[in-house]
Motif scaffolding. Structure first.
Motif, short mmCIF file in Angstrom:
data_model
loop_
_atom_site.label_atom_id
_atom_site.label_comp_id
_atom_site.label_asym_id
_atom_site.label_seq_id
_atom_site.Cartn_x
_atom_site.Cartn_y
_atom_site.Cartn_z
N GLU A 167 0.82 -1.21 0.00
CA GLU A 167 0.00 0.00 0.00
C GLU A 167 0.86 1.27 0.00
O GLU A 167 0.41 2.31 -0.46
N GLY A 168 2.09 1.16 0.51
CA GLY A 168 3.00 2.31 0.44
C GLY A 168 3.31 2.66 -1.00
O GLY A 168 3.31 3.83 -1.40
N ASP A 169 3.56 1.63 -1.82
CA ASP A 169 3.81 1.85 -3.24
C ASP A 169 2.54 2.39 -3.92
O ASP A 169 2.61 3.30 -4.75
N ASP A 170 1.40 1.80 -3.56
CA ASP A 170 0.15 2.27 -4.16
C ASP A 170 -0.09 3.75 -3.83
O ASP A 170 -0.54 4.52 -4.67
N GLY A 171 0.25 4.13 -2.60
CA GLY A 171 0.09 5.53 -2.19
C GLY A 171 0.98 6.44 -3.02
O GLY A 171 0.54 7.49 -3.50
N ASN A 172 2.23 6.04 -3.20
CA ASN A 172 3.13 6.85 -4.03
C ASN A 172 2.60 6.99 -5.45
O ASN A 172 2.67 8.07 -6.05
N ARG A 173 2.08 5.90 -6.00
CA ARG A 173 1.56 5.97 -7.37
C ARG A 173 0.31 6.84 -7.43
O ARG A 173 0.10 7.57 -8.40
#
Lengths: 246, 246
Positions: free
Chosen positions: A230-236
């Motif tokens: 979800e950290g990556d999803d947030g960045n995207r």
């Protein structure tokens, strides 16, 4: 805004503690800026010392994608003067949850509304100071909890272009009218089995948001069990909406 | 499995139509294999000709990430013999939705259960044939609808390692017991305002899945309005679970 400490983390992220009208805060900036540096306001439930590991991890993850991050201590938390009324409301909330009772909206209102009323103007003043720094360009996103603070900020603060909100805390039903006024892109995170949160309330709140672009990500596990992806999803999510807005 | 046509799409993806026991199907393989090639079974609501643009787009997006894709015509759809009972159930379902009535579970059972009972063994036979091809290595994922077919496949077919299910069609409540038996990682897509679907049913189904790793992505818009970034999210989901399993 007065900087009181500075250090480099091992990944090169610059971490500075500051105070703003005696409110403690932390600013993280990426090691090197390649192009404009948007800002993410990192929300949390209060007590910067307790929350530091999670906030720093989020800020470093965001810095790797080119974002600056900043956070501010909440009213009544950490070293700031406590509020007897808020402490009492917190006790009442925990008692209801532990007894397995439905949480009365009256308790949530006592806990959340004064917090939102006090915190949001403070975060806006911090935003003035942060955006005046040469190393931060904007646009600005809000990430994390307290979700009610994110809702109010999204409504009243036009400089916030997108928000990744953690639906991990109660929102009084009276604030649903504000939620309907939110129009910025939203990513709402929900922990499906959050022991201290009301899943149906979170789903109703997601439904209420006025934004045309809103996405709900629900994952298994308790309040602190948000999966790493979800950290990556947030960045995207922020890349789609802050980079485009910049 | 008999290949009946072959062509290269403009991005180099190899597209082959086949028949398997007179059931039409399509296989897409990436232009070049760098390492093992997992397979994604691309589910759909029936009628390959009508669904071709969306299926081909999904397959090409998956091919760009190194996945082969395959799909099979559903019983009673496209050029396959129609089922009077299923057609009647479909009429009854549409009538209930258009009248704004709750859809009786009895209608959903008449529509979905025979379809699942017939389709799932066909997809398993197709899987045997597909995995016998030298250009496909596995592991295998299932993506899309009909969600009830995905549920049954996830339970009975041990070669399926992960599923990205589109909660865009009705599932009879009797299948919730099967959903509890699903243990593979799941990504469930829900269109929040899907005109022909029941949101609460989809949320209840998500809740029922037995998988320890399950994520719900809900987005705005109607049945066909899934945002483009979900294609990337789907690839990343499969990368986490198929690449790791391979």
């Amino acid at each position: 805004m007065r900087f009181i400490s500075e250090r480099r983390l091992d990944d090169g992220v610059r971490e500075r503690e500051f105070t703003l009208d005696e409110i403690p805060g932390i600013l993280w900036t990426p090691p090197t800026a390649s192009g404009p540096t948007p800002l993410i306001l990192q929300g949390h439930p209060g007590d910067l010392r307790r929350m530091y590991p999670r906030l720093a991890a989020r800020a470093r993850h965001a810095a790797a994608a080119g974002y600056a991050s900043a956070t501010l201590e909440l009213p009544g938390a950490g070293d700031r003067p406590r509020s007897a009324a808020a402490d009492q409301a917190r006790v009442d909330l925990r008692r209801a949850i532990q007894a397995g009772e439905p949480v009365a909206d009256e308790i949530v209102e006592r806990l959340v509304l004064p917090l939102v009323d006090q915190a949001v103007p403070e975060w806006r003043v911090a935003l003035d100071a942060l955006l005046a720094l040469p190393e931060i360009d904007g646009p600005v996103g809000y990430a994390g909890g307290v979700i009610a603070i994110g809702v109010r900020l999204a409504v009243v603060e036009p400089r916030i272009s997108a928000a990744a909100l953690f639906a991990g805390s109660y929102v009084p039903r009276v604030m649903f009218e504000e939620a309907r006024q939110v129009t910025i892109p939203l990513l709402v995170l929900l922990q499906w089995d959050d022991e201290g949160n009301d899943r149906q309330l979170a789903l109703d709140l997601f439904d209420a948001f006025g934004s045309r672009e809103k996405t709900l990500h629900a994952n298994m596990g308790g309040h602190t069990g948000i999966p790493a992806h979800e950290g990556d999803d947030g960045n995207r999510f922020f890349a789609r909406h802050l980079r485009a807005a910049g």
